[in-house]
Design a protein around this motif. Structure first.
Motif, PDB file in Angstrom:
ATOM      1  N   HIS A  97      30.163 -11.692  10.651  1.00  0.00           N
ATOM      2  CA  HIS A  97      30.051 -13.036  10.092  1.00  0.00           C
ATOM      3  C   HIS A  97      30.638 -14.048  11.061  1.00  0.00           C
ATOM      4  CE1 HIS A  97      29.181 -11.296   6.055  1.00  0.00           C
ATOM      5  NE2 HIS A  97      29.910 -10.302   6.545  1.00  0.00           N
ATOM      6  N   ALA A  98      29.796 -14.971  11.531  1.00  0.00           N
ATOM      7  CA  ALA A  98      30.262 -16.064  12.385  1.00  0.00           C
ATOM      8  C   ALA A  98      30.669 -17.218  11.485  1.00  0.00           C
ATOM      9  CB  ALA A  98      29.157 -16.506  13.334  1.00  0.00           C
ATOM     10  N   VAL A  99      31.874 -17.726  11.661  1.00  0.00           N
ATOM     11  CA  VAL A  99      32.374 -18.839  10.848  1.00  0.00           C
ATOM     12  C   VAL A  99      32.517 -20.061  11.741  1.00  0.00           C
ATOM     13  CG1 VAL A  99      34.157 -19.627   9.263  1.00  0.00           C
ATOM     14  CG2 VAL A  99      33.662 -17.165   9.460  1.00  0.00           C
ATOM     15  N   GLU A 100      31.741 -21.123  11.427  1.00  0.00           N
ATOM     16  CA  GLU A 100      31.842 -22.393  12.157  1.00  0.00           C
ATOM     17  C   GLU A 100      32.624 -23.363  11.287  1.00  0.00           C
ATOM     18  OE1 GLU A 100      27.869 -23.709  13.617  1.00  0.00           O
ATOM     19  OE2 GLU A 100      27.277 -21.669  13.073  1.00  0.00           O
ATOM     20  N   SER A 101      33.845 -23.646  11.706  1.00  0.00           N
ATOM     21  CA  SER A 101      34.650 -24.648  11.009  1.00  0.00           C
ATOM     22  C   SER A 101      34.377 -26.008  11.642  1.00  0.00           C
ATOM     23  CB  SER A 101      36.119 -24.248  11.091  1.00  0.00           C
ATOM     24  OG  SER A 101      36.911 -25.092  10.287  1.00  0.00           O
ATOM     25  N   ASP A 102      35.196 -27.007  11.314  1.00  0.00           N
ATOM     26  CA  ASP A 102      34.969 -28.360  11.821  1.00  0.00           C
ATOM     27  C   ASP A 102      34.891 -28.443  13.334  1.00  0.00           C
ATOM     28  OD1 ASP A 102      34.660 -29.859   9.659  1.00  0.00           O
ATOM     29  OD2 ASP A 102      36.571 -30.946   9.810  1.00  0.00           O
ATOM     30  N   ALA A 103      35.806 -27.748  14.007  1.00  0.00           N
ATOM     31  CA  ALA A 103      35.961 -27.983  15.441  1.00  0.00           C
ATOM     32  C   ALA A 103      35.975 -26.702  16.260  1.00  0.00           C
ATOM     33  CB  ALA A 103      37.249 -28.766  15.701  1.00  0.00           C
ATOM     34  N   VAL A 104      35.924 -25.549  15.611  1.00  0.00           N
ATOM     35  CA  VAL A 104      36.054 -24.278  16.334  1.00  0.00           C
ATOM     36  C   VAL A 104      35.486 -23.155  15.464  1.00  0.00           C
ATOM     37  CG1 VAL A 104      38.389 -23.769  15.446  1.00  0.00           C
ATOM     38  CG2 VAL A 104      37.715 -22.916  17.721  1.00  0.00           C
ATOM     39  N   ASN A 105      35.179 -22.020  16.101  1.00  0.00           N
ATOM     40  CA  ASN A 105      34.590 -20.879  15.386  1.00  0.00           C
ATOM     41  C   ASN A 105      35.541 -19.678  15.377  1.00  0.00           C
ATOM     42  OD1 ASN A 105      32.274 -22.508  15.435  1.00  0.00           O
ATOM     43  ND2 ASN A 105      31.474 -21.491  17.261  1.00  0.00           N
ATOM     44  N   TRP A 106      35.366 -18.807  14.386  1.00  0.00           N
ATOM     45  CA  TRP A 106      35.978 -17.486  14.413  1.00  0.00           C
ATOM     46  C   TRP A 106      34.987 -16.492  13.852  1.00  0.00           C
ATOM     47  CZ3 TRP A 106      38.097 -21.509  11.483  1.00  0.00           C
ATOM     48  CH2 TRP A 106      37.992 -21.412  10.091  1.00  0.00           C
ATOM     49  N   THR A 107      35.297 -15.188  13.953  1.00  0.00           N
ATOM     50  CA  THR A 107      34.351 -14.140  13.584  1.00  0.00           C
ATOM     51  C   THR A 107      35.053 -13.105  12.714  1.00  0.00           C
ATOM     52  OG1 THR A 107      33.229 -14.438  15.710  1.00  0.00           O
ATOM     53  CG2 THR A 107      32.729 -12.421  14.504  1.00  0.00           C
ATOM     54  N   LEU A 108      34.375 -12.673  11.653  1.00  0.00           N
ATOM     55  CA  LEU A 108      34.876 -11.599  10.794  1.00  0.00           C
ATOM     56  C   LEU A 108      33.933 -10.406  10.919  1.00  0.00           C
ATOM     57  CD1 LEU A 108      35.739 -13.840   7.743  1.00  0.00           C
ATOM     58  CD2 LEU A 108      37.391 -12.381   8.946  1.00  0.00           C
ATOM     59  N   VAL A 109      34.511  -9.222  11.107  1.00  0.00           N
ATOM     60  CA  VAL A 109      33.724  -8.001  11.286  1.00  0.00           C
ATOM     61  C   VAL A 109      34.148  -6.998  10.220  1.00  0.00           C
ATOM     62  CG1 VAL A 109      32.957  -6.260  12.922  1.00  0.00           C
ATOM     63  CG2 VAL A 109      33.841  -8.457  13.775  1.00  0.00           C
ATOM     64  N   GLU A 110      33.166  -6.561   9.421  1.00  0.00           N
ATOM     65  CA  GLU A 110      33.455  -5.652   8.315  1.00  0.00           C
ATOM     66  C   GLU A 110      33.149  -4.219   8.693  1.00  0.00           C
ATOM     67  OE1 GLU A 110      31.812  -6.920   4.267  1.00  0.00           O
ATOM     68  OE2 GLU A 110      30.429  -7.842   5.701  1.00  0.00           O
ATOM     69  N   ASP A 111      33.947  -3.314   8.139  1.00  0.00           N
ATOM     70  CA  ASP A 111      33.595  -1.890   8.139  1.00  0.00           C
ATOM     71  C   ASP A 111      34.090  -1.349   6.808  1.00  0.00           C
ATOM     72  OD1 ASP A 111      33.088   0.756   8.473  1.00  0.00           O
ATOM     73  OD2 ASP A 111      34.280   0.994  10.298  1.00  0.00           O
ATOM     74  N   GLY A 112      33.189  -1.273   5.821  1.00  0.00           N
ATOM     75  CA  GLY A 112      33.615  -0.903   4.467  1.00  0.00           C
ATOM     76  C   GLY A 112      34.606  -1.925   3.956  1.00  0.00           C
ATOM     77  N   GLU A 113      35.783  -1.451   3.533  1.00  0.00           N
ATOM     78  CA  GLU A 113      36.816  -2.349   3.022  1.00  0.00           C
ATOM     79  C   GLU A 113      37.531  -3.105   4.135  1.00  0.00           C
ATOM     80  OE1 GLU A 113      38.384  -2.390  -0.615  1.00  0.00           O
ATOM     81  OE2 GLU A 113      36.189  -2.389  -0.446  1.00  0.00           O
ATOM     82  N   ALA A 114      37.465  -2.580   5.346  1.00  0.00           N
ATOM     83  CA  ALA A 114      38.338  -3.068   6.412  1.00  0.00           C
ATOM     84  C   ALA A 114      37.689  -4.220   7.180  1.00  0.00           C
ATOM     85  CB  ALA A 114      38.659  -1.927   7.365  1.00  0.00           C
ATOM     86  N   LEU A 115      38.544  -5.082   7.726  1.00  0.00           N
ATOM     87  CA  LEU A 115      38.088  -6.273   8.448  1.00  0.00           C
ATOM     88  C   LEU A 115      38.824  -6.435   9.772  1.00  0.00           C
ATOM     89  CD1 LEU A 115      38.136  -9.355   6.025  1.00  0.00           C
ATOM     90  CD2 LEU A 115      36.124  -8.247   7.015  1.00  0.00           C
ATOM     91  N   THR A 116      38.090  -6.888  10.795  1.00  0.00           N
ATOM     92  CA  THR A 116      38.693  -7.420  12.017  1.00  0.00           C
ATOM     93  C   THR A 116      38.420  -8.920  12.039  1.00  0.00           C
ATOM     94  OG1 THR A 116      38.142  -5.382  13.203  1.00  0.00           O
ATOM     95  CG2 THR A 116      38.727  -7.288  14.547  1.00  0.00           C
ATOM     96  N   LEU A 117      39.435  -9.695  12.396  1.00  0.00           N
ATOM     97  CA  LEU A 117      39.248 -11.144  12.612  1.00  0.00           C
ATOM     98  C   LEU A 117      39.349 -11.395  14.111  1.00  0.00           C
ATOM     99  CD1 LEU A 117      39.212 -14.175  11.709  1.00  0.00           C
ATOM    100  CD2 LEU A 117      41.708 -13.996  11.448  1.00  0.00           C
ATOM    101  N   ILE A 118      38.366 -12.109  14.672  1.00  0.00           N
ATOM    102  CA  ILE A 118      38.428 -12.480  16.088  1.00  0.00           C
ATOM    103  C   ILE A 118      38.629 -13.992  16.169  1.00  0.00           C
ATOM    104  CG2 ILE A 118      37.310 -12.369  18.350  1.00  0.00           C
ATOM    105  CD1 ILE A 118      35.598 -10.061  17.317  1.00  0.00           C
ATOM    106  N   ASP A 119      39.771 -14.384  16.674  1.00  0.00           N
ATOM    107  CA  ASP A 119      40.230 -15.784  16.753  1.00  0.00           C
ATOM    108  C   ASP A 119      40.522 -16.337  15.353  1.00  0.00           C
ATOM    109  OD1 ASP A 119      40.337 -15.775  19.470  1.00  0.00           O
ATOM    110  OD2 ASP A 119      38.539 -16.987  19.783  1.00  0.00           O
TER     111      ASP A 119
END
Ligand SMILES: [Zn+2]
Length: 242
Positions: free
Chosen positions: A11-33
């Motif tokens: 999941h790419a998240v575009e906020s007002d001024a910058v982006n971050w990314t969420l990566v799912e694997d079942g219940e677990a998540l990685t957040l990038i930035d």
């Protein structure tokens, strides 16, 4: 805030001024930035909107230690302590053992750019002037056993430890600010260079673009600007002809 599932579980998240990314694997998540300090509530909201809880986070990966990419972490980690990982060189930067960031004076000198005054007002509201550091940040040791099995790509240039992350199964490359697809200080959308004063190690920027062009992927989530659909080689070719 706009959330786009660019590939299954990514999941790419575009906020007002910058982006971050969420990566799912079942219940677990990685957040990038992790956005600006003022993005904290949006980071939490983005996790909930994709059907997860903050406690699902396994780790936070950082592309580079600028305030718009690590700003929400002090508050986030106070509530949900997880490992914060990046390259060895960048980890020291996240801990603020040194600082490689455009100064307020650099930014002031660029206020002639169209939209710059409005942009800097917005950044003030997002907490751009806060001193943010994450003392717990450490160096990753690949291979990374995290959701998305992220593969670090050395893209030093924007900062001296800047790292992009390839999500090989999803064929998504998260480029941070080594390749942006737009920025409030740039006139148009599309792969392009950031204004030079943002780059700490300009001599290496070309090498970082070479490293990106060599990656096999279908989608780029940049640090700023919309998601790019196409290969990294195409994106770098566009950037170089811009
Ligand atoms: Zn940035």
């Amino acid at each position: 805030m706009r959330i786009t599932e660019v590939a299954p579980g990514v999941h790419a998240v575009e906020s007002d001024a910058v982006n971050w990314t969420l990566v799912e694997d079942g219940e677990a998540l990685t957040l990038i930035d992790a956005g600006y300090p003022g993005d904290h509530d949006n980071v939490i909201a983005s996790i909930r909107q994709i059907g997860h809880q903050p406690s699902d986070l396994q780790a936070v990966l950082i592309t580079h230690a600028h305030v718009d990419h690590i700003g929400s972490l002090p508050q986030l980690l106070a509530e949900h302590p997880v490992p914060v990982l990046t390259s060895e060189r960048e980890a020291a930067h996240v801990r603020r053992e040194h600082l490689e960031q455009a100064t307020p004076l650099d930014v002031t000198k660029n206020l002639w750019r169209p939209g710059a005054v409005r942009w800097s007002m917005k950044l003030m509201r997002l907490g751009a002037m806060k001193d943010v550091s994450v003392p717990s940040a450490t160096a990753f040791e690949p291979p990374l056993d995290l959701p998305g099995r992220p593969v670090p790509v050395d893209t030093a240039g924007h900062t001296t430890g800047h790292t992009a992350y390839l999500l090989p199964d999803a064929r998504v490359l998260v480029t941070g600010d080594a390749l942006v697809n737009g920025h409030p200080l740039l006139r148009r959308t599309g792969p392009q260079r950031l204004p030079g004063f943002f780059d700490h190690d300009p001599a290496n920027v070309e090498r970082a673009h070479d490293a990106i062009a060599a990656v096999d992927a279908d989608v780029i989530v940049p640090g700023h600007g919309p998601v790019y659909r196409g290969s990294p080689a195409e994106a770098v070719a566009e950037l170089r002809s811009a």
